[in-house]
Write a protein that holds these residues in place. Sequence first.
Motif, PDB file in Angstrom:
ATOM      1  N   ALA A 251       0.811  -1.219   0.000  1.00 28.22           N
ATOM      2  CA  ALA A 251       0.000   0.000   0.000  1.00 28.22           C
ATOM      3  C   ALA A 251       0.843   1.268   0.000  1.00 28.22           C
ATOM      4  O   ALA A 251       0.289   2.376  -0.078  1.00 28.22           O
ATOM      5  CB  ALA A 251      -0.922   0.000   1.220  1.00 28.22           C
ATOM      6  N   GLY A 252       2.160   1.126   0.106  1.00 22.92           N
ATOM      7  CA  GLY A 252       3.034   2.285   0.099  1.00 22.92           C
ATOM      8  C   GLY A 252       3.194   2.968   1.442  1.00 22.92           C
ATOM      9  O   GLY A 252       3.819   4.033   1.527  1.00 22.92           O
ATOM     10  N   ARG A 253       2.649   2.380   2.507  1.00 23.17           N
ATOM     11  CA  ARG A 253       2.792   2.978   3.845  1.00 23.17           C
ATOM     12  C   ARG A 253       4.149   2.675   4.458  1.00 23.17           C
ATOM     13  O   ARG A 253       4.608   3.409   5.328  1.00 23.17           O
ATOM     14  CB  ARG A 253       1.678   2.490   4.771  1.00 23.17           C
ATOM     15  N   LEU A 254       4.777   1.592   4.030  1.00 24.89           N
ATOM     16  CA  LEU A 254       6.111   1.222   4.484  1.00 24.89           C
ATOM     17  C   LEU A 254       6.977   0.898   3.279  1.00 24.89           C
ATOM     18  O   LEU A 254       6.478   0.552   2.204  1.00 24.89           O
ATOM     19  CB  LEU A 254       6.049   0.007   5.424  1.00 24.89           C
ATOM     20  N   HIS A 255       8.288   0.971   3.508  1.00 24.29           N
ATOM     21  CA  HIS A 255       9.257   0.664   2.457  1.00 24.29           C
ATOM     22  C   HIS A 255      10.315  -0.274   3.032  1.00 24.29           C
ATOM     23  O   HIS A 255      10.728  -0.128   4.191  1.00 24.29           O
ATOM     24  CB  HIS A 255       9.905   1.940   1.933  1.00 24.29           C
ATOM     25  N   ALA A 256      10.745  -1.240   2.222  1.00 20.81           N
ATOM     26  CA  ALA A 256      11.743  -2.221   2.664  1.00 20.81           C
ATOM     27  C   ALA A 256      13.133  -1.750   2.284  1.00 20.81           C
ATOM     28  O   ALA A 256      13.348  -1.189   1.204  1.00 20.81           O
ATOM     29  CB  ALA A 256      11.451  -3.577   2.034  1.00 20.81           C
ATOM     30  N   ALA A 257      14.080  -1.993   3.187  1.00 18.43           N
ATOM     31  CA  ALA A 257      15.467  -1.597   2.955  1.00 18.43           C
ATOM     32  C   ALA A 257      16.198  -2.663   2.142  1.00 18.43           C
ATOM     33  O   ALA A 257      15.835  -3.842   2.176  1.00 18.43           O
ATOM     34  CB  ALA A 257      16.173  -1.391   4.287  1.00 18.43           C
ATOM     35  N   PRO A 258      17.246  -2.267   1.429  1.00 18.84           N
ATOM     36  CA  PRO A 258      18.036  -3.227   0.645  1.00 18.84           C
ATOM     37  C   PRO A 258      19.011  -3.999   1.524  1.00 18.84           C
ATOM     38  O   PRO A 258      20.232  -3.806   1.453  1.00 18.84           O
ATOM     39  CB  PRO A 258      18.764  -2.328  -0.359  1.00 18.84           C
TER      40      PRO A 258
END
Length: 292
Positions: A251-258
Amino acid sequence: MTLEQLRIFVGVAEREHVTAAARALNVTQSAASAAVAALEDRHGVKLFHRVGRGIALTEAGRLFLTEARGVLARATRAETVLAEVGGLKRGTLSVVASQTIAAYWLPPILATFHERHPAIGIALAIGNTEQAAARVHDGEADLGIVEGEIDDPALAHWAVDEDQLLLVGARPFGDAQIDAAWLRRARWVLREPGSGTRSTFDSHLRRLDVDPATLDVALTMPSNESVRTAVEAGAGVAVLSALVVGPAIAAGRLHAAPIAFEPRPFFGLRHKERYRTKAADALLDVIGAWQR
């Protein structure tokens, strides 16, 4: 002392409220009060402090609660042994699972189990990994499923599935290099000590020569949902199961780190010396089929 008195005592102790316990146990308030009073009078101890309209366990009550739960669990197991003589036609399966598993992984498996064995009730308790292991050790649960490894020689444990952890934040990480220095600088929202998620993350930090005690911790929260919500609000970054954060990422509320974490096993737990119920074995069969 009767099993009914123990059942009522445990109900009152867990709710710290006589009326609420009586309602949950389907007895009258006077019957619940009388059961507790009979235990106190017979043994000359006070099990509850009575302050105004409220109650709280005394030290004697806290000690007795552990034993009372154990007696009730053993009585349930004895009944289960007799019920299973005729096959999986009735009875209750007691399962305890850590939070991620109970909320996200286990429900469809339990639904399949219910379809196959509709006469078997399922009593599901939820706690962190340490709490779940304690319930299996004490005989309060037939089977446990947890996220962290358990160092208890009385318990058999084996991998039943695996999970993926993700480092997430409210803003995109861009091309940030997630190394030991970055981890030390970040502001964190963490699960409580004793949770499988926390112990797995701590182990990963130590492999990178990062002492978990040196992190800048903004919040320590008691559930996956509270950690996720705090991170969405910008309180910091966190490491959580992909099962927990997947919808928020979509949903775009969180983002995952590489950054990649090793897969985290889910472990089944059972007591090595207690009776192996047919219902527990049947649930393990469903889990095995689910994973195939």
